[in-house]
Write a protein that holds these residues in place. Structure first.
Motif, PDB file in Angstrom:
ATOM      1  N   UNK A  75      34.301  96.213 205.695  1.00 46.78           N
ATOM      2  CA  UNK A  75      34.036  96.010 207.255  1.00 46.78           C
ATOM      3  C   UNK A  75      35.553  95.794 207.661  1.00 46.78           C
ATOM      4  N   UNK A  76      36.289  94.609 207.464  1.00 45.58           N
ATOM      5  CA  UNK A  76      37.515  94.359 208.368  1.00 45.58           C
ATOM      6  C   UNK A  76      38.720  95.694 207.996  1.00 45.58           C
ATOM      7  N   UNK A  77      38.487  96.370 207.018  1.00 47.43           N
ATOM      8  CA  UNK A  77      39.460  97.253 206.413  1.00 47.43           C
ATOM      9  C   UNK A  77      39.209  98.570 207.057  1.00 47.43           C
ATOM     10  N   UNK A  78      38.109  98.928 207.271  1.00 50.52           N
ATOM     11  CA  UNK A  78      37.725 100.374 207.777  1.00 50.52           C
ATOM     12  C   UNK A  78      37.135 100.349 209.135  1.00 50.52           C
ATOM     13  N   UNK A  79      36.231  99.322 209.492  1.00 48.93           N
ATOM     14  CA  UNK A  79      35.459  99.245 210.816  1.00 48.93           C
ATOM     15  C   UNK A  79      34.027  99.689 210.469  1.00 48.93           C
ATOM     16  N   UNK A  80      33.310  99.555 211.535  1.00 52.60           N
ATOM     17  CA  UNK A  80      31.993  99.733 211.275  1.00 52.60           C
ATOM     18  C   UNK A  80      31.230 101.158 211.075  1.00 52.60           C
ATOM     19  N   UNK A  81      31.803 102.228 211.735  1.00 47.55           N
ATOM     20  CA  UNK A  81      31.301 103.553 211.720  1.00 47.55           C
ATOM     21  C   UNK A  81      31.553 104.214 210.301  1.00 47.55           C
ATOM     22  N   UNK A  82      32.632 104.105 209.663  1.00 41.91           N
ATOM     23  CA  UNK A  82      32.811 104.504 208.475  1.00 41.91           C
ATOM     24  C   UNK A  82      31.971 103.966 207.361  1.00 41.91           C
ATOM     25  N   UNK A  83      31.465 102.934 207.640  1.00 43.36           N
ATOM     26  CA  UNK A  83      30.332 102.431 206.552  1.00 43.36           C
ATOM     27  C   UNK A  83      28.708 102.598 207.013  1.00 43.36           C
ATOM     28  N   UNK A  84      28.610 102.530 208.570  1.00 47.31           N
ATOM     29  CA  UNK A  84      27.089 103.234 209.050  1.00 47.31           C
ATOM     30  C   UNK A  84      26.755 104.330 208.890  1.00 47.31           C
ATOM     31  N   UNK A  85      27.587 105.260 209.120  1.00 52.20           N
ATOM     32  CA  UNK A  85      27.249 106.681 209.089  1.00 52.20           C
ATOM     33  C   UNK A  85      26.996 107.276 207.683  1.00 52.20           C
ATOM     34  N   UNK A  86      27.884 106.982 206.642  1.00 53.66           N
ATOM     35  CA  UNK A  86      27.426 107.095 205.314  1.00 53.66           C
ATOM     36  C   UNK A  86      26.199 106.199 204.840  1.00 53.66           C
ATOM     37  N   UNK A  87      26.035 105.240 205.221  1.00 52.34           N
ATOM     38  CA  UNK A  87      25.083 104.341 205.055  1.00 52.34           C
ATOM     39  C   UNK A  87      23.538 104.795 205.370  1.00 52.34           C
ATOM     40  N   UNK A  88      23.533 105.432 206.781  1.00 55.57           N
ATOM     41  CA  UNK A  88      22.562 105.956 207.161  1.00 55.57           C
ATOM     42  C   UNK A  88      22.060 107.296 206.426  1.00 55.57           C
ATOM     43  N   UNK A  89      23.272 108.049 205.884  1.00 48.21           N
ATOM     44  CA  UNK A  89      23.014 109.206 205.107  1.00 48.21           C
ATOM     45  C   UNK A  89      22.538 108.923 203.758  1.00 48.21           C
ATOM     46  N   UNK A  90      23.055 107.942 203.093  1.00 48.65           N
ATOM     47  CA  UNK A  90      22.671 107.505 201.720  1.00 48.65           C
ATOM     48  C   UNK A  90      21.258 106.995 201.706  1.00 48.65           C
ATOM     49  N   UNK A  91      20.782 106.064 202.632  1.00 43.56           N
ATOM     50  CA  UNK A  91      19.702 105.894 202.639  1.00 43.56           C
ATOM     51  C   UNK A  91      18.468 106.795 202.893  1.00 43.56           C
ATOM     52  N   UNK A  92      18.936 107.817 203.806  1.00 42.16           N
ATOM     53  CA  UNK A  92      18.128 108.942 204.327  1.00 42.16           C
ATOM     54  C   UNK A  92      17.889 109.862 202.697  1.00 42.16           C
ATOM     55  N   UNK A  93      18.964 109.867 202.107  1.00 44.39           N
ATOM     56  CA  UNK A  93      18.772 110.481 200.976  1.00 44.39           C
ATOM     57  C   UNK A  93      17.783 109.956 199.992  1.00 44.39           C
ATOM     58  N   UNK A  94      17.888 108.454 199.823  1.00 47.24           N
ATOM     59  CA  UNK A  94      17.056 107.962 198.827  1.00 47.24           C
ATOM     60  C   UNK A  94      15.687 107.886 199.257  1.00 47.24           C
ATOM     61  N   UNK A  95      15.383 107.755 200.813  1.00 45.83           N
ATOM     62  CA  UNK A  95      14.142 108.001 201.303  1.00 45.83           C
ATOM     63  C   UNK A  95      13.539 109.612 201.044  1.00 45.83           C
ATOM     64  N   UNK A  96      14.233 110.330 200.966  1.00 47.86           N
ATOM     65  CA  UNK A  96      14.046 111.824 200.652  1.00 47.86           C
ATOM     66  C   UNK A  96      13.484 111.958 199.181  1.00 47.86           C
ATOM     67  N   UNK A  97      14.410 111.437 198.570  1.00 46.40           N
ATOM     68  CA  UNK A  97      14.278 111.284 196.932  1.00 46.40           C
ATOM     69  C   UNK A  97      12.999 110.721 196.791  1.00 46.40           C
ATOM     70  N   UNK A  98      12.675 109.678 197.443  1.00 47.31           N
ATOM     71  CA  UNK A  98      11.126 108.987 196.967  1.00 47.31           C
ATOM     72  C   UNK A  98      10.156 109.918 197.255  1.00 47.31           C
ATOM     73  N   UNK A  99      10.344 110.817 198.246  1.00 46.92           N
ATOM     74  CA  UNK A  99       9.093 111.804 198.619  1.00 46.92           C
ATOM     75  C   UNK A  99       8.894 112.577 197.566  1.00 46.92           C
ATOM     76  N   UNK A 100       9.661 112.682 196.638  1.00 48.50           N
ATOM     77  CA  UNK A 100       9.303 113.635 195.283  1.00 48.50           C
ATOM     78  C   UNK A 100       8.277 112.938 194.317  1.00 48.50           C
TER      79      UNK A 100
END
Length: 185
Positions: free
Chosen positions: A99-124
């Motif tokens: 977080x102190x190195x890259x800021x919040x946005x580069x963590x939050x956006x990929x984090x939301x995408x990765x979480x959504x990927x995991x949720x979508x994967x669970x639908x299988x």
């Protein structure tokens, strides 16, 4: 004769909850006057994310309970979901260091995408799916994504609030987590 008010529908429940949380923060600390838009965004994002996470966990609990590999004791005490918690703990440490190195946005956006990927994967998942091969990997992926959302959201929301309001702002964020989870189950 008294009539009961109409129940709030799904979308209205979110709006009413978020408005109530924001009004509480405003009345208690005057955060609106200090211009803490990040706190409001944090409340909204936290409520929605925790709602979604609780829905996914509830459905995954039902799936695990139907799996003959797991006894009700294993499913009921959460042993099947221990890797999810460990994934959040491990990834939260990584997110906190990044977080102190890259800021919040580069963590939050990929984090939301990765979480959504995991949720979508669970639908299988199907009733015949194996826990180790079909449920465990997406739960770990989702937990890593969630940690990369939780840490920056809380940090950004609380960073813009003055020291004298930090305790109340933290309580509002924690309350939004609980309300989001309640709406999700």
């Amino acid at each position: 004769q008294h009539t009961l008010p109409h129940p709030v529908d799904g979308d209205g429940a979110y709006l009413a909850t978020i408005r109530a949380l924001n009004r509480t923060a405003d009345r208690t600390t005057g955060i609106v006057q200090s211009g803490s838009l990040p706190l409001y965004i944090g409340v909204i994002l936290t409520t929605v994310v925790f709602h979604i996470v609780h829905v996914v966990i509830l459905l995954a609990c039902l799936w695990v309970a139907l799996d003959p590999e797991f006894s009700p004791r294993k499913a009921g005490y959460g042993f099947a979901f221990l890797p999810f918690s460990l994934g959040i703990i491990a990834a939260a440490g990584i997110a906190a260091n990044l977080m102190p190195k890259v800021g919040p946005r580069p963590l939050m956006v990929p984090g939301l995408l990765v979480a959504a990927l995991g949720m979508f994967w669970l639908t299988r998942l199907t009733p015949e799916s194996e826990y180790v091969t079909a449920a465990l990997p997406p739960m770990i992926v989702m937990s890593v994504g969630m940690a990369f959302v939780f840490i920056p959201t809380a940090t950004v929301a609380l960073h813009a609030v003055g020291n004298h309001d930090a305790g109340v702002a933290s309580a509002v964020i924690n309350t939004s987590q609980q309300v989001g989870g309640s709406l999700g189950t």
